[in-house]
Design a protein around this motif. Structure first.
Motif, PDB file in Angstrom:
ATOM      1  N   SER A  52      34.681  15.628  27.685  1.00  0.00           N
ATOM      2  CA  SER A  52      34.579  14.732  26.522  1.00  0.00           C
ATOM      3  C   SER A  52      34.825  13.276  26.899  1.00  0.00           C
ATOM      4  O   SER A  52      34.725  12.397  26.031  1.00  0.00           O
ATOM      5  CB  SER A  52      35.571  15.154  25.442  1.00  0.00           C
ATOM      6  N   ASN A  53      35.141  13.022  28.151  1.00  0.00           N
ATOM      7  CA  ASN A  53      35.396  11.656  28.639  1.00  0.00           C
ATOM      8  C   ASN A  53      36.476  10.942  27.828  1.00  0.00           C
ATOM      9  O   ASN A  53      36.334   9.779  27.468  1.00  0.00           O
ATOM     10  CB  ASN A  53      34.107  10.833  28.654  1.00  0.00           C
ATOM     11  N   GLY A  54      37.540  11.682  27.506  1.00  0.00           N
ATOM     12  CA  GLY A  54      38.675  11.078  26.824  1.00  0.00           C
ATOM     13  C   GLY A  54      38.647  11.158  25.308  1.00  0.00           C
ATOM     14  O   GLY A  54      39.629  10.811  24.661  1.00  0.00           O
ATOM     15  N   ALA A  55      37.569  11.607  24.726  1.00  0.00           N
ATOM     16  CA  ALA A  55      37.486  11.691  23.262  1.00  0.00           C
ATOM     17  C   ALA A  55      38.370  12.808  22.717  1.00  0.00           C
ATOM     18  O   ALA A  55      38.899  12.704  21.609  1.00  0.00           O
ATOM     19  CB  ALA A  55      36.045  11.892  22.817  1.00  0.00           C
ATOM     20  N   VAL A  56      38.510  13.883  23.477  1.00  0.00           N
ATOM     21  CA  VAL A  56      39.332  15.029  23.082  1.00  0.00           C
ATOM     22  C   VAL A  56      40.298  15.306  24.226  1.00  0.00           C
ATOM     23  O   VAL A  56      39.881  15.443  25.371  1.00  0.00           O
ATOM     24  CB  VAL A  56      38.449  16.280  22.817  1.00  0.00           C
ATOM     25  N   SER A  57      41.574  15.369  23.923  1.00  0.00           N
ATOM     26  CA  SER A  57      42.566  15.632  24.964  1.00  0.00           C
ATOM     27  C   SER A  57      42.680  17.132  25.231  1.00  0.00           C
ATOM     28  O   SER A  57      42.251  17.957  24.425  1.00  0.00           O
ATOM     29  CB  SER A  57      43.933  15.089  24.543  1.00  0.00           C
ATOM     30  N   TYR A  58      43.304  17.456  26.346  1.00  0.00           N
ATOM     31  CA  TYR A  58      43.574  18.860  26.664  1.00  0.00           C
ATOM     32  C   TYR A  58      44.414  19.494  25.555  1.00  0.00           C
ATOM     33  O   TYR A  58      44.154  20.612  25.131  1.00  0.00           O
ATOM     34  CB  TYR A  58      44.281  18.962  28.023  1.00  0.00           C
ATOM     35  N   GLU A  59      45.392  18.747  25.068  1.00  0.00           N
ATOM     36  CA  GLU A  59      46.247  19.241  23.993  1.00  0.00           C
ATOM     37  C   GLU A  59      45.437  19.516  22.728  1.00  0.00           C
ATOM     38  O   GLU A  59      45.692  20.497  22.028  1.00  0.00           O
ATOM     39  CB  GLU A  59      47.376  18.253  23.695  1.00  0.00           C
ATOM     40  N   ASP A  60      44.447  18.662  22.440  1.00  0.00           N
ATOM     41  CA  ASP A  60      43.577  18.885  21.284  1.00  0.00           C
ATOM     42  C   ASP A  60      42.789  20.177  21.433  1.00  0.00           C
ATOM     43  O   ASP A  60      42.631  20.933  20.474  1.00  0.00           O
ATOM     44  CB  ASP A  60      42.591  17.726  21.103  1.00  0.00           C
ATOM     45  N   VAL A  61      42.288  20.420  22.625  1.00  0.00           N
ATOM     46  CA  VAL A  61      41.509  21.635  22.874  1.00  0.00           C
ATOM     47  C   VAL A  61      42.405  22.863  22.748  1.00  0.00           C
ATOM     48  O   VAL A  61      42.033  23.850  22.098  1.00  0.00           O
ATOM     49  CB  VAL A  61      40.812  21.584  24.253  1.00  0.00           C
ATOM     50  N   VAL A  62      43.592  22.805  23.330  1.00  0.00           N
ATOM     51  CA  VAL A  62      44.540  23.927  23.228  1.00  0.00           C
ATOM     52  C   VAL A  62      44.879  24.175  21.758  1.00  0.00           C
ATOM     53  O   VAL A  62      44.893  25.319  21.297  1.00  0.00           O
ATOM     54  CB  VAL A  62      45.810  23.655  24.061  1.00  0.00           C
ATOM     55  N   ARG A  63      45.135  23.117  21.034  1.00  0.00           N
ATOM     56  CA  ARG A  63      45.465  23.238  19.613  1.00  0.00           C
ATOM     57  C   ARG A  63      44.322  23.911  18.858  1.00  0.00           C
ATOM     58  O   ARG A  63      44.555  24.787  18.025  1.00  0.00           O
ATOM     59  CB  ARG A  63      45.754  21.855  19.034  1.00  0.00           C
ATOM     60  N   TYR A  64      43.092  23.539  19.159  1.00  0.00           N
ATOM     61  CA  TYR A  64      41.939  24.110  18.464  1.00  0.00           C
ATOM     62  C   TYR A  64      41.842  25.619  18.700  1.00  0.00           C
ATOM     63  O   TYR A  64      41.555  26.380  17.765  1.00  0.00           O
ATOM     64  CB  TYR A  64      40.651  23.426  18.941  1.00  0.00           C
ATOM     65  N   PHE A  65      42.064  26.060  19.926  1.00  0.00           N
ATOM     66  CA  PHE A  65      41.888  27.467  20.241  1.00  0.00           C
ATOM     67  C   PHE A  65      43.136  28.325  20.038  1.00  0.00           C
ATOM     68  O   PHE A  65      43.012  29.507  19.720  1.00  0.00           O
ATOM     69  CB  PHE A  65      41.383  27.640  21.685  1.00  0.00           C
ATOM     70  N   LEU A  66      44.299  27.773  20.235  1.00  0.00           N
ATOM     71  CA  LEU A  66      45.504  28.598  20.226  1.00  0.00           C
ATOM     72  C   LEU A  66      46.396  28.418  19.008  1.00  0.00           C
ATOM     73  O   LEU A  66      47.164  29.326  18.686  1.00  0.00           O
ATOM     74  CB  LEU A  66      46.321  28.346  21.491  1.00  0.00           C
ATOM     75  N   LEU A  67      46.347  27.300  18.372  1.00  0.00           N
ATOM     76  CA  LEU A  67      47.189  27.075  17.210  1.00  0.00           C
ATOM     77  C   LEU A  67      46.333  27.052  15.957  1.00  0.00           C
ATOM     78  O   LEU A  67      45.506  26.170  15.782  1.00  0.00           O
ATOM     79  CB  LEU A  67      47.950  25.754  17.348  1.00  0.00           C
ATOM     80  N   THR A  68      46.510  28.014  15.122  1.00  0.00           N
ATOM     81  CA  THR A  68      45.747  28.076  13.883  1.00  0.00           C
ATOM     82  C   THR A  68      46.688  27.931  12.708  1.00  0.00           C
ATOM     83  O   THR A  68      47.871  28.252  12.793  1.00  0.00           O
ATOM     84  CB  THR A  68      44.980  29.419  13.762  1.00  0.00           C
ATOM     85  N   THR A  69      46.176  27.455  11.614  1.00  0.00           N
ATOM     86  CA  THR A  69      46.987  27.324  10.413  1.00  0.00           C
ATOM     87  C   THR A  69      46.877  28.598   9.599  1.00  0.00           C
ATOM     88  O   THR A  69      45.820  29.233   9.551  1.00  0.00           O
ATOM     89  CB  THR A  69      46.531  26.121   9.562  1.00  0.00           C
TER      90      THR A  69
END
Length: 71
Positions: A52-69
């Motif tokens: 993503s060239n800095g648009a999405v961080s690793y933490e953002d990606v982890v949050r998307y896949f592993l942390l759900t509401t």
């Protein structure tokens, strides 16, 4: 930034380039990753963030896949 929001904002050509940088395909992202049918390994999550060239961080990606509401 949310991974899905980032990806959906890309044009068709940008999606192809992103997928190439992440060493995957737009089809795989759209069929398996966006709807969270599959959870990528940590190295693939890092690859998606890097592509993503800095648009999405690793933490953002982890949050998307592993942390759900909870619904």
């Amino acid at each position: 930034m949310d991974f899905a929001d980032y990806y959906r904002a890309l044009s068709r050509e940008e999606r192809k380039l992103f997928a190439d940088r992440a060493d995957t395909s737009p089809e795989y992202i759209e069929i398996h990753l966006l709807p969270r049918r599959k959870t990528p390994r940590r190295d693939k999550m890092a690859s998606l963030a890097s592509a993503s060239n800095g648009a999405v961080s690793y933490e953002d990606v982890v949050r998307y896949f592993l942390l759900t509401t909870a619904a």
